[in-house]
Design a protein around this motif. Sequence first.
Motif, PDB file in Angstrom:
ATOM      1  N   GLY A 144     -15.144  -6.018  11.922  1.00 47.78           N
ATOM      2  CA  GLY A 144     -13.731  -6.232  12.188  1.00 47.78           C
ATOM      3  C   GLY A 144     -12.865  -5.336  11.323  1.00 47.78           C
ATOM      4  O   GLY A 144     -13.334  -4.499  10.563  1.00 47.78           O
ATOM      5  N   ARG A 145     -11.573  -5.539  11.452  1.00 48.56           N
ATOM      6  CA  ARG A 145     -10.629  -4.682  10.738  1.00 48.56           C
ATOM      7  C   ARG A 145     -10.289  -5.277   9.377  1.00 48.56           C
ATOM      8  O   ARG A 145     -10.090  -6.466   9.231  1.00 48.56           O
ATOM      9  N   VAL A 146     -10.215  -4.394   8.404  1.00 47.26           N
ATOM     10  CA  VAL A 146      -9.793  -4.758   7.056  1.00 47.26           C
ATOM     11  C   VAL A 146      -8.584  -3.899   6.745  1.00 47.26           C
ATOM     12  O   VAL A 146      -8.628  -2.682   6.887  1.00 47.26           O
ATOM     13  N   PHE A 147      -7.493  -4.543   6.334  1.00 49.73           N
ATOM     14  CA  PHE A 147      -6.278  -3.788   6.028  1.00 49.73           C
ATOM     15  C   PHE A 147      -5.847  -4.084   4.598  1.00 49.73           C
ATOM     16  O   PHE A 147      -5.694  -5.243   4.217  1.00 49.73           O
ATOM     17  N   SER A 148      -5.700  -3.041   3.813  1.00 50.70           N
ATOM     18  CA  SER A 148      -5.172  -3.152   2.463  1.00 50.70           C
ATOM     19  C   SER A 148      -4.394  -1.875   2.173  1.00 50.70           C
ATOM     20  O   SER A 148      -4.985  -0.811   1.970  1.00 50.70           O
ATOM     21  N   LEU A 149      -3.095  -2.003   2.171  1.00 50.21           N
ATOM     22  CA  LEU A 149      -2.248  -0.833   1.969  1.00 50.21           C
ATOM     23  C   LEU A 149      -2.425  -0.255   0.571  1.00 50.21           C
ATOM     24  O   LEU A 149      -2.425   0.962   0.387  1.00 50.21           O
ATOM     25  N   TRP A 150      -2.595  -1.113  -0.432  1.00 47.12           N
ATOM     26  CA  TRP A 150      -2.781  -0.645  -1.805  1.00 47.12           C
ATOM     27  C   TRP A 150      -4.024   0.238  -1.923  1.00 47.12           C
ATOM     28  O   TRP A 150      -3.966   1.330  -2.472  1.00 47.12           O
ATOM     29  N   TYR A 151      -5.164  -0.259  -1.422  1.00 47.79           N
ATOM     30  CA  TYR A 151      -6.396   0.527  -1.491  1.00 47.79           C
ATOM     31  C   TYR A 151      -6.299   1.788  -0.634  1.00 47.79           C
ATOM     32  O   TYR A 151      -6.833   2.835  -0.995  1.00 47.79           O
ATOM     33  N   ALA A 152      -5.623   1.703   0.503  1.00 54.03           N
ATOM     34  CA  ALA A 152      -5.461   2.887   1.341  1.00 54.03           C
ATOM     35  C   ALA A 152      -4.654   3.961   0.619  1.00 54.03           C
ATOM     36  O   ALA A 152      -5.020   5.145   0.644  1.00 54.03           O
ATOM     37  N   LEU A 153      -3.561   3.568  -0.045  1.00 56.99           N
ATOM     38  CA  LEU A 153      -2.772   4.536  -0.802  1.00 56.99           C
ATOM     39  C   LEU A 153      -3.568   5.113  -1.969  1.00 56.99           C
ATOM     40  O   LEU A 153      -3.521   6.315  -2.242  1.00 56.99           O
ATOM     41  N   LEU A 154      -4.315   4.266  -2.637  1.00 50.26           N
ATOM     42  CA  LEU A 154      -5.102   4.707  -3.778  1.00 50.26           C
ATOM     43  C   LEU A 154      -6.169   5.719  -3.360  1.00 50.26           C
ATOM     44  O   LEU A 154      -6.306   6.781  -3.973  1.00 50.26           O
ATOM     45  N   TYR A 155      -6.907   5.409  -2.304  1.00 56.01           N
ATOM     46  CA  TYR A 155      -7.955   6.329  -1.859  1.00 56.01           C
ATOM     47  C   TYR A 155      -7.382   7.573  -1.180  1.00 56.01           C
ATOM     48  O   TYR A 155      -7.990   8.635  -1.222  1.00 56.01           O
ATOM     49  N   GLY A 156      -6.225   7.459  -0.562  1.00 53.72           N
ATOM     50  CA  GLY A 156      -5.562   8.646  -0.030  1.00 53.72           C
ATOM     51  C   GLY A 156      -5.140   9.594  -1.145  1.00 53.72           C
ATOM     52  O   GLY A 156      -5.309  10.811  -1.044  1.00 53.72           O
TER      53      GLY A 156
END
Length: 126
Positions: free
Chosen positions: A40-52
Amino acid sequence: MERPIGVTILTFVAVVLAFLNAIVMLRFLGFLPFLGVIEGRVFSLWYALLYGLLAYIWVWLAQMLWQVDQQAWMFLAIITIFNLCIDFVLLVTGGSWYDVNLSVLANTLILIYIMLPGVREAFRMG
């Protein structure tokens, strides 16, 4: 300045780590739900910004390594340790080993490799 083969390999590994961080960023944005252990989908804006941000930093570092910039060695050591810390936080907060195994292995090998005397001399000033 002449580029040693070890620095070329480090540049290639930095590009691979940029790619891996970009994939993890896409996973945390929910775009790649089929990769990983979690269904399924996992959404975490903090982790997405960090890894970006980490993906961008690895691309920038690869460019510095390619040019054999004198500050690249220290920056590589700092970013490698920072990336290992982020992977550890991800494991502690509920992530799986599958999510970070390649990143942990690559960063550990980079950290060991850049501490060798020959690599340190390749980036020596003067």
